[in-house]
Design an enzyme around this catalytic site. Structure first.
Site, PDB file in Angstrom:
ATOM      1  N   ARG A 188      -1.743  34.226 -18.278  1.00  0.00           N
ATOM      2  CA  ARG A 188      -2.278  35.301 -17.439  1.00  0.00           C
ATOM      3  C   ARG A 188      -1.229  36.405 -17.289  1.00  0.00           C
ATOM      4  O   ARG A 188      -0.067  36.141 -16.948  1.00  0.00           O
ATOM      5  CB  ARG A 188      -2.675  34.761 -16.070  1.00  0.00           C
ATOM      6  CG  ARG A 188      -3.245  35.845 -15.148  1.00  0.00           C
ATOM      7  CD  ARG A 188      -3.901  35.236 -13.929  1.00  0.00           C
ATOM      8  NE  ARG A 188      -4.298  36.236 -12.965  1.00  0.00           N
ATOM      9  CZ  ARG A 188      -5.372  37.026 -13.069  1.00  0.00           C
ATOM     10  NH1 ARG A 188      -6.154  36.924 -14.125  1.00  0.00           N
ATOM     11  NH2 ARG A 188      -5.669  37.899 -12.123  1.00  0.00           N
TER      12      ARG A 188
ATOM     13  N   GLU B 291       0.831  -1.205   0.000  1.00  0.00           N
ATOM     14  CA  GLU B 291       0.000   0.000   0.000  1.00  0.00           C
ATOM     15  C   GLU B 291       0.862   1.250   0.000  1.00  0.00           C
ATOM     16  O   GLU B 291       0.666   2.168  -0.801  1.00  0.00           O
ATOM     17  CB  GLU B 291      -0.890   0.028   1.246  1.00  0.00           C
ATOM     18  CG  GLU B 291      -2.161  -0.757   1.156  1.00  0.00           C
ATOM     19  CD  GLU B 291      -3.065  -0.472   2.352  1.00  0.00           C
ATOM     20  OE1 GLU B 291      -2.716   0.397   3.184  1.00  0.00           O
ATOM     21  OE2 GLU B 291      -4.120  -1.125   2.470  1.00  0.00           O
TER      22      GLU B 291
END
Length: 395
Positions: free
Chosen positions: A269, A243
C-alpha cells in the site's frame, strides 16, 4: 533451558499449519452449527490433534509439552477459526490432563482413548453464576448419599458443553473446608438430572460451543470421583496451571500470521508516493507487534520446558497467560488499525480476530487475577528451584 527445535518438531509444526490451511477453512464470524463443528472436530481427530498430550498406552501420540505447544503454534498460524482452537484447548488441557494426573486406571482406560480419537468430547465445568475467580466458594453441592453423591447446582460459561459427552465438574462436598472441601467428579452427559442449556451467543469465539449446565437431584456413584473426595482443590489448581500456560499456544501462530499479513499489506500500500511501511509511526507499531510475538514465544516455551522438566510452574503459568493474552489483544487491534478502513470490514479476518481476542483476558483467570497472583508471589520467600531432571517429562 533449550528452546531449539528438532527437524521432527519443525516438521510437525509445519504440517499442522498446512493441515489447518487445507482442512479448517477461513473461520466465520457467525456461530457454527453443531454439524459444522463436529465435522471440523472429526478432521482434527484424524490429524491427531486431540491425541497430542495423551500417552500411546491410551491411544494418543504422547508428545512432550514442548512438542505439543509447537504443533498448536503451527495450527494457530494456519487456522483462522479461533473458536475451534479454543474448544480443542479446553479438552486438551482442562480434561485430558486432569484425567491423566488424577484418574484411576479404569477412568483413564474408559475415557482417554475416546477423547484421543475424537469419539468423545470433554468439558471442564468450574465457573458458576456467583463464583468466577473465587473458585473455593462454590454453590454446586455434592452431598454423600447411598454410596455416592447427590449433586445440585449450576455451572455457567462451560466451553464444549453443547456437544460434550464427558463433564469434569468441581463441586463442594464440605462447604466449610474451602480448598479441602472441593471434589472433582466425572459425569456422563446422559445421566438423569444433568441438563445442558441452549448454546450461548458471544461477542467472539462464536464457533466455540458454550452453554450452562444444571444439576437437579443428579446421583452418581463414588467411582465418579476424580482423585479423592476433598481433593478437588488440587485438581482445580493443577488444571488452571495447565490452562494458563498452554491454552494460548495457538495464539503464537495467530500473532505470527497477523504480523506477516500486516507487513505485506503495508509494503504494497502506497501513500504520498511511497510504501506505508516506510513511515516511522507505522514502523514503530510493527516493531511492537514483533516484540510481543517473540516475548510471548519465550514465555510459552519456558512454561512448556518447565513442565517437561517437572519444575513448579504456577507463577510462570500466570505470567504466560497475562502476557500472551494481552499481546494477542494488542496484535489484533494493531492489525485492524494498520489495515485502515479495510481492517474494519468483515470481509477480512482482522475485526473477527480482535473480537475473539477480547475473551483471552477473561477466561482461565482475568488479567487482574494474573496481576494479583504475580504480585503475591513477590511477598513469599523465593523457593529453592530444584535442578531440572534431564529427559524426564513432568506429565
Amino acid at each position: 533451558m533449550e528452546f531449539a527445535w528438532t527437524a521432527e518438531q519443525h516438521h510437525s509444526c509445519e504440517q499442522a499449519r498446512l493441515f489447518a490451511l487445507r482442512e479448517l477453512g477461513a473461520g466465520s464470524s457467525e456461530p457454527a452449527s453443531q454439524s459444522q463443528f463436529l465435522e471440523a472436530w472429526r478432521k482434527c481427530s484424524q490429524f491427531g490433534l486431540q491425541a497430542l498430550n495423551i500417552p500411546a498406552a491410551f491411544g494418543g501420540l504422547g508428545l512432550d509439552v514442548r512438542s505439543a505447544v509447537h504443533v498448536l503454534e503451527g495450527l494457530g498460524a494456519g487456522c483462522r477459526d479461533n473458536g475451534l482452537l479454543m474448544a480443542l484447548g479446553a479438552q486438551l488441557w482442562s480434561v485430558a490432563v486432569p484425567l491423566l494426573q488424577f484418574g484411576s486406571e479404569e477412568q483413564k482406560r474408559l475415557w482417554l482413548p475416546a477423547l484421543a480419537q475424537g469419539k468423545s468430547i470433554g468439558a471442564f465445568a468450574l465457573t458458576e453464576p456467583e463464583s468466577g475467580s473465587d473458585v473455593f466458594h462454590l454453590r454446586t453441592r455434592a452431598v454423600a448419599e447411598a454410596g455416592g453423591f447427590r449433586i445440585e447446582g449450576t455451572k455457567c460459561f462451560v466451553t464444549n458443553a453443547p456437544v460434550a459427552d464427558l463433564f469434569l465438574v468441581i463441586a463442594a462436598t464440605d462447604s466449610n473446608a474451602g480448598y479441602f472441601g472441593l471434589t472433582a467428579l466425572l459425569l456422563r452427559r446422559e445421566l438423569v438430572g444433568l441438563e445442558v442449556g441452549p448454546p450461548l451467543r458471544k461477542m467472539g469465539l462464536e464457533s466455540s460451543p458454550m452453554s450452562e449446565i444444571r444439576f437437579e437431584g443428579l446421583w452418581v456413584p463414588r467411582e465418579s470421583v476424580l482423585g479423592e473426595v476433598g481433593g478437588g482443590g488440587a485438581v482445580v489448581m493443577n488444571t488452571l496451571e495447565w490452562e494458563r500456560g498452554c491454552l494460548l499456544a495457538p495464539a503464537l501462530g495467530t500473532m505470527e500470521r497477523l504480523l506477516q499479513e500486516t507487513t505485506q499489506f503495508l509494503k504494497l500500500r502506497k501513500q504520498f508516493g511511497r510504501p506505508v511501511i516506510e513511515f516511522e509511526a507505522v514502523g514503530e507499531r510493527l516493531a511492537e507487534l514483533r516484540l510481543r510475538l517473540e516475548v510471548s514465544r519465550l514465555l510459552a516455551y519456558q512454561f512448556a520446558w518447565m513442565k517437561d522438566e517437572g519444575l513448579p510452574a504456577a507463577l510462570h503459568a500466570s505470567m504466560t497467560k497475562l502476557y500472551v493474552s494481552e499481546s494477542l489483544r494488542r496484535a489484533s487491534e494493531l492489525a485492524v488499525h494498520l489495515h485502515g478502513a479495510a481492517g474494519y470490514m468483515r470481509e477480512l479476518e482482522f475485526e473477527r480476530t480482535w473480537r475473539d481476542a477480547m475473551a483471552s483476558s477473561l477466561y482461565s483467570g482475568t488479567t487482574e487475577m494474573q496481576h494479583n497472583l504475580i504480585a503475591e508471589s513477590l511477598l513469599r520467600p523465593t523457593p529453592h528451584r530444584p535442578a531440572a531432571r534431564s529427559g524426564e517429562a513432568g506429565r
